[in-house]
Design an enzyme around this catalytic site. Sequence first.
Site, PDB file in Angstrom:
ATOM      1  N   ARG A  64       8.136  -2.723   5.166  1.00  0.00           N
ATOM      2  CA  ARG A  64       7.993  -1.733   6.228  1.00  0.00           C
ATOM      3  C   ARG A  64       7.630  -0.411   5.568  1.00  0.00           C
ATOM      4  O   ARG A  64       8.184  -0.070   4.518  1.00  0.00           O
ATOM      5  CB  ARG A  64       9.308  -1.572   7.025  1.00  0.00           C
ATOM      6  CG  ARG A  64       9.606  -2.718   7.987  1.00  0.00           C
ATOM      7  CD  ARG A  64       8.643  -2.701   9.187  1.00  0.00           C
ATOM      8  NE  ARG A  64       8.938  -3.727  10.176  1.00  0.00           N
ATOM      9  CZ  ARG A  64       8.374  -4.933  10.221  1.00  0.00           C
ATOM     10  NH1 ARG A  64       7.493  -5.295   9.307  1.00  0.00           N
ATOM     11  NH2 ARG A  64       8.674  -5.781  11.187  1.00  0.00           N
TER      12      ARG A  64
ATOM     13  N   GLU B 111       1.826   3.940  11.609  1.00  0.00           N
ATOM     14  CA  GLU B 111       0.846   2.891  11.919  1.00  0.00           C
ATOM     15  C   GLU B 111       0.413   3.027  13.373  1.00  0.00           C
ATOM     16  O   GLU B 111       1.275   2.956  14.254  1.00  0.00           O
ATOM     17  CB  GLU B 111       1.455   1.508  11.658  1.00  0.00           C
ATOM     18  CG  GLU B 111       1.756   1.287  10.182  1.00  0.00           C
ATOM     19  CD  GLU B 111       2.450  -0.048   9.916  1.00  0.00           C
ATOM     20  OE1 GLU B 111       2.614  -0.857  10.850  1.00  0.00           O
ATOM     21  OE2 GLU B 111       2.834  -0.281   8.766  1.00  0.00           O
TER      22      GLU B 111
ATOM     23  N   HIS C 240      -1.278  -3.910   8.457  1.00  0.00           N
ATOM     24  CA  HIS C 240      -0.066  -4.644   8.860  1.00  0.00           C
ATOM     25  C   HIS C 240      -0.468  -5.986   9.480  1.00  0.00           C
ATOM     26  O   HIS C 240       0.042  -6.375  10.542  1.00  0.00           O
ATOM     27  CB  HIS C 240       0.781  -3.820   9.844  1.00  0.00           C
ATOM     28  CG  HIS C 240       2.218  -4.265   9.893  1.00  0.00           C
ATOM     29  ND1 HIS C 240       3.264  -3.404  10.134  1.00  0.00           N
ATOM     30  CD2 HIS C 240       2.799  -5.484   9.709  1.00  0.00           C
ATOM     31  CE1 HIS C 240       4.407  -4.069  10.118  1.00  0.00           C
ATOM     32  NE2 HIS C 240       4.145  -5.341   9.865  1.00  0.00           N
TER      33      HIS C 240
HETATM   34  N1  NAD Z   1       3.785  -7.273   6.677  1.00  0.00           N
HETATM   35  C1  NAD Z   1       4.136  -8.127   7.609  1.00  0.00           C
HETATM   36  O1  NAD Z   1       3.353  -8.529   8.448  1.00  0.00           O
HETATM   37  C2  NAD Z   1       5.542  -8.652   7.596  1.00  0.00           C
HETATM   38  C3  NAD Z   1       5.808  -9.879   8.191  1.00  0.00           C
HETATM   39  C4  NAD Z   1       7.107 -10.376   8.137  1.00  0.00           C
HETATM   40  C5  NAD Z   1       8.118  -9.637   7.526  1.00  0.00           C
HETATM   41  N2  NAD Z   1       7.838  -8.427   6.988  1.00  0.00           N
HETATM   42  C6  NAD Z   1       8.897  -7.637   6.350  1.00  0.00           C
HETATM   43  O2  NAD Z   1       9.237  -8.244   5.115  1.00  0.00           O
HETATM   44  C7  NAD Z   1      10.549  -7.813   4.754  1.00  0.00           C
HETATM   45  C8  NAD Z   1      11.353  -8.983   4.182  1.00  0.00           C
HETATM   46  O3  NAD Z   1      11.518  -9.975   5.176  1.00  0.00           O
HETATM   47  P1  NAD Z   1      12.428 -11.280   4.882  1.00  0.00           P
HETATM   48  O4  NAD Z   1      12.143 -12.244   5.998  1.00  0.00           O
HETATM   49  O5  NAD Z   1      12.266 -11.723   3.486  1.00  0.00           O
HETATM   50  O6  NAD Z   1      13.867 -10.657   5.077  1.00  0.00           O
HETATM   51  P2  NAD Z   1      15.274 -11.275   4.583  1.00  0.00           P
HETATM   52  O7  NAD Z   1      16.308 -10.587   5.397  1.00  0.00           O
HETATM   53  O8  NAD Z   1      15.234 -12.766   4.573  1.00  0.00           O
HETATM   54  O9  NAD Z   1      15.380 -10.795   3.060  1.00  0.00           O
HETATM   55  C9  NAD Z   1      15.609  -9.474   2.708  1.00  0.00           C
HETATM   56  C10 NAD Z   1      16.351  -9.457   1.380  1.00  0.00           C
HETATM   57  O10 NAD Z   1      16.502  -8.086   0.997  1.00  0.00           O
HETATM   58  C11 NAD Z   1      17.786  -7.959   0.410  1.00  0.00           C
HETATM   59  N3  NAD Z   1      18.206  -6.553   0.450  1.00  0.00           N
HETATM   60  C12 NAD Z   1      18.735  -5.860   1.492  1.00  0.00           C
HETATM   61  N4  NAD Z   1      18.988  -4.582   1.107  1.00  0.00           N
HETATM   62  C13 NAD Z   1      18.586  -4.493  -0.184  1.00  0.00           C
HETATM   63  C14 NAD Z   1      18.582  -3.433  -1.132  1.00  0.00           C
HETATM   64  N5  NAD Z   1      19.040  -2.212  -0.815  1.00  0.00           N
HETATM   65  N6  NAD Z   1      18.096  -3.678  -2.374  1.00  0.00           N
HETATM   66  C15 NAD Z   1      17.630  -4.897  -2.714  1.00  0.00           C
HETATM   67  N7  NAD Z   1      17.631  -5.949  -1.858  1.00  0.00           N
HETATM   68  C16 NAD Z   1      18.099  -5.740  -0.611  1.00  0.00           C
HETATM   69  C17 NAD Z   1      18.671  -8.863   1.238  1.00  0.00           C
HETATM   70  O11 NAD Z   1      19.850  -9.198   0.526  1.00  0.00           O
HETATM   71  C18 NAD Z   1      17.765 -10.055   1.466  1.00  0.00           C
HETATM   72  O12 NAD Z   1      17.934 -11.036   0.454  1.00  0.00           O
HETATM   73  C19 NAD Z   1      11.144  -7.172   5.997  1.00  0.00           C
HETATM   74  O13 NAD Z   1      11.050  -5.753   5.865  1.00  0.00           O
HETATM   75  C20 NAD Z   1      10.221  -7.593   7.095  1.00  0.00           C
HETATM   76  O14 NAD Z   1      10.192  -6.654   8.141  1.00  0.00           O
HETATM   77  C21 NAD Z   1       6.569  -7.916   7.022  1.00  0.00           C
END
Ligand code: NAD
Length: 344
Positions: A245, A274, A293
């Site tokens: 994000r 965005e 995005h």
């Molecule tokens: N660009 C896109 O189109 C798109 C699509 C899907 C998801 N995303 C984004 O991708 C990101 C990850 O998604 P996900 O499904 O893997 O989420 P998830 O919740 O499965 O994984 C996130 C991980 O981050 C870790 N985390 C949380 N706080 C942290 C910190 N301060 N330091 C280090 N690690 C930390 C958590 O423990 C978890 O393991 C999200 O921000 C989501 O919005 C973007």
Amino acid sequence: MSAPFRVALSGDFRKPDGSPVYPDFDLAPLMNTPGVEMEFLEPANPIRAEQVENFDALILLMPRFGRESIHPDGRLAVVARFGVGYDTVDIEACTQAGIALCITPDGVRRPVAVAILTLMLALTGKLMVKDRLTREAAAGFARRGEHMGVGLVGRTLASIGVGNIGAELFRLARPLGMRMIACDPYVDPRFVAELGVELMGLEEAFREADVLSVNVPLNDETRHLVNAGRLALMKPTAYFINTSRGPVVDQKALTRVLHERKIAGAGLDVLQDEPPDPDDPILRLDNVLLTPHALCWTDQCFAGNGAADVRAVLDVWHGREPRGLVNKEVLATEAWRRRGRRNS
Ligand SMILES: NC(=O)c1ccc[n+]([C@@H]2O[C@H](COP(=O)([O-])OP(=O)(O)OC[C@H]3O[C@@H](n4cnc5c(N)ncnc54)[C@H](O)[C@@H]3O)[C@@H](O)[C@H]2O)c1
């Protein structure tokens, strides 16, 4: 006969002429299930309470779903986000009202991990500059030696966050022969070790990475997690990738670092604003690769997200715990039992 189970889709799933914006999202399972009715809402942001008052489920694309979207006497039992980011949903308000919030990790896992790999390979392979050189014909060919790519064997790939997407990135990257490191204070270290990934502190990961990818959710803790101080730790040859994000990164600080060429470059699928302001200086940098995005948007991603949302919604209809449930604590609330009972 029991009342139909009514499913709403946010208005941005439909074009003004009434046709679906994303035909890969297969709505047949909703349209063809006896007892289930489906309707597109009028476009609104945020969703208004009276729009969903008489629905049991909402499949939500971009609009915000806040406290103001919840009708106190409504029957809405589940909000199924199309994707995994839910910073647009007031989760506390949902839980209090007895509304389940579901997301679609199965739909985005592979497509986003592939998008990160795409950015990594394009940046390190100098894909964009080589495309431009070729179009310049002889003049471009003459300069191709000035744009040597970066081989990946033995180089260090870092992920901040080893969840759904971060872990998949490492699974896909394994055959590339890179050293793999990560920072995630909340993950099970045994899971990370099984992936062949070395866990370490945040600052250390910034220092060690040749390619650093951010894969954390946006919340109060992660807002501007990538700031000037941490970017200053990166190697001048390193690449930074953000597909999570925009606000996870202090974009002004990143723009400065890229402008001053303190790192080699960046790949950004997400931005602070965005769409961005057309005058945003980040749009003028030649060492950043930008996508709107949408780098993970593929037929398979949209089919997968849609199928997962439909499954979650039908789970609620059948009185089962929905898959992809975020606010698990909702299941213990009286408010959920009231809404759930109406639907089972
Ligand atoms: N660009 C896109 O189109 C798109 C699509 C899907 C998801 N995303 C984004 O991708 C990101 C990850 O998604 P996900 O499904 O893997 O989420 P998830 O919740 O499965 O994984 C996130 C991980 O981050 C870790 N985390 C949380 N706080 C942290 C910190 N301060 N330091 C280090 N690690 C930390 C958590 O423990 C978890 O393991 C999200 O921000 C989501 O919005 C973007």
